[in-house]
Write a protein that holds these residues in place. Structure first.
Motif, PDB file in Angstrom:
ATOM      1  N   ARG A 169      30.240  45.938  34.518  1.00  0.00           N
ATOM      2  CA  ARG A 169      29.429  45.546  35.917  1.00  0.00           C
ATOM      3  C   ARG A 169      30.032  44.322  36.255  1.00  0.00           C
ATOM      4  NH1 ARG A 169      24.140  45.614  34.425  1.00  0.00           N
ATOM      5  NH2 ARG A 169      24.276  48.095  34.603  1.00  0.00           N
ATOM      6  N   GLU A 170      29.600  43.235  35.525  1.00  0.00           N
ATOM      7  CA  GLU A 170      30.106  41.943  35.448  1.00  0.00           C
ATOM      8  C   GLU A 170      31.712  41.842  35.870  1.00  0.00           C
ATOM      9  OE1 GLU A 170      28.993  39.462  32.497  1.00  0.00           O
ATOM     10  OE2 GLU A 170      27.193  39.652  32.650  1.00  0.00           O
ATOM     11  N   GLN A 173      32.161  43.004  39.588  1.00  0.00           N
ATOM     12  CA  GLN A 173      31.673  42.093  40.441  1.00  0.00           C
ATOM     13  C   GLN A 173      32.509  40.965  40.647  1.00  0.00           C
ATOM     14  OE1 GLN A 173      28.124  40.694  38.434  1.00  0.00           O
ATOM     15  NE2 GLN A 173      26.654  42.495  38.964  1.00  0.00           N
ATOM     16  N   THR A 191      21.954  47.322  46.437  1.00  0.00           N
ATOM     17  CA  THR A 191      21.992  47.294  44.936  1.00  0.00           C
ATOM     18  C   THR A 191      20.261  47.059  44.590  1.00  0.00           C
ATOM     19  OG1 THR A 191      22.395  45.747  42.878  1.00  0.00           O
ATOM     20  CG2 THR A 191      22.233  44.649  45.136  1.00  0.00           C
ATOM     21  N   GLU A 196      22.742  40.489  40.726  1.00  0.00           N
ATOM     22  CA  GLU A 196      23.921  40.836  41.139  1.00  0.00           C
ATOM     23  C   GLU A 196      23.909  40.381  42.803  1.00  0.00           C
ATOM     24  OE1 GLU A 196      26.430  44.595  40.682  1.00  0.00           O
ATOM     25  OE2 GLU A 196      25.041  45.158  42.332  1.00  0.00           O
ATOM     26  N   TYR A 199      24.438  36.892  43.055  1.00  0.00           N
ATOM     27  CA  TYR A 199      25.881  36.363  42.416  1.00  0.00           C
ATOM     28  C   TYR A 199      26.908  36.464  43.552  1.00  0.00           C
ATOM     29  CZ  TYR A 199      29.713  35.996  39.237  1.00  0.00           C
ATOM     30  OH  TYR A 199      30.980  35.459  38.803  1.00  0.00           O
ATOM     31  N   LEU A 200      26.714  37.811  44.563  1.00  0.00           N
ATOM     32  CA  LEU A 200      27.695  38.117  45.090  1.00  0.00           C
ATOM     33  C   LEU A 200      27.489  37.572  46.672  1.00  0.00           C
ATOM     34  CD1 LEU A 200      28.265  41.568  43.720  1.00  0.00           C
ATOM     35  CD2 LEU A 200      29.667  39.815  43.482  1.00  0.00           C
TER      36      LEU A 200
END
Length: 244
Positions: A169-170, A173, A191, A196, A199-200
């Motif tokens: 997943r990381e 991303q 999501t 997440e 972070y995005l």
């Protein structure tokens, strides 16, 4: 390209009774922006993406692309589902190539784009592999490449990393952040992962259920590039969790 939701409401029929899934949804996705949508199951997040992709129609309100009302399946918008949904009889390259079926690109241009996205996604060595020969992370990279290969201006992502383990997943991303840096792509992403989203995303939309409404829109002011362990990110994570 600006995608705008104007007073969107959507109803379904469940057990012969009407059910309001979305009510009075108003927000916009600006050019080059990544907006994440979070909320409890059943608050209409995936339905919202289906409306934006032209796969379903709202019962009230309009969706506009650059101020023009959206009709049919807009060619400038691609949707990537939570499951890869690859065609088992096609190779990795064939599945990516399929994303250009409705374009006017020449065969040589299609081959060039396919090779480009194979390399971008780290899949060159698996170009001739079939879906059953790929790991879950590889299959999802193929699905994202298929969504990008036709050159959309807006990418819709419906929990694209939700079924992957933490490490994969990381990695995906960070791959998505690389795609953003290399293009002017606008991304609307659903999501369940608050971290997440922070972070995005440039903004996070928090939705509440029954019916699905926008509870809050949270601008993410964290410095770029972001660190998952940053105390400021963890503070905003706690703040968003309190709203959910």
């Amino acid at each position: 390209m600006t995608l705008r939701f104007n007073n969107i409401s959507k109803n379904f029929t469940v057990n012969h009774q009407p059910m309001t899934v979305l009510k009075d949804i108003n927000f916009s996705l600006q050019p080059g922006e990544l907006v994440a949508i979070i909320g409890a199951s059943g608050c209409g997040k995936s339905t919202l993406l289906r409306l934006a992709a032209g796969l379903d129609q709202a019962d009230r309100g309009t969706i506009t692309v650059n101020d023009a009302e959206m009709k049919g399946l807009p060619p400038q918008i691609s949707l990537v589902f939570q499951e890869p949904r690859l065609f088992p009889w096609l190779t990795t390259a064939g599945n990516i190539h399929l994303g250009m079926e409705q374009t006017r690109l020449t065969p040589a241009e299609k081959d060039q784009r396919t090779h480009h996205f194979l390399a971008m996604m780290g899949l060159t060595d698996f170009a001739d592999a079939y879906p059953h020969q790929l790991s879950g992370g590889m299959a999802q990279r193929v699905a994202i490449a298929r969504g990008l290969v036709a050159g959309p201006e807006i990418l819709l992502l419906d929990e694209p990393f939700g079924a992957l383990d933490a490490l994969k997943r990381e990695q995906l991303q960070d791959m998505l952040l690389t795609v953003r840096r290399q293009s002017s792509l606008s991304i609307l992403m659903v999501t369940h992962d608050v971290e997440e989203a922070l972070y995005l995303a440039d903004r996070v939309i928090i939705m509440s259920p029954k019916p699905g409404r926008i509870r809050a829109i949270h601008p993410v002011t964290l410095q770029v590039p972001r660190d998952r362990t940053d105390s400021a990110l963890q503070l905003q994570r706690r703040q968003l969790c309190e709203l959910l």
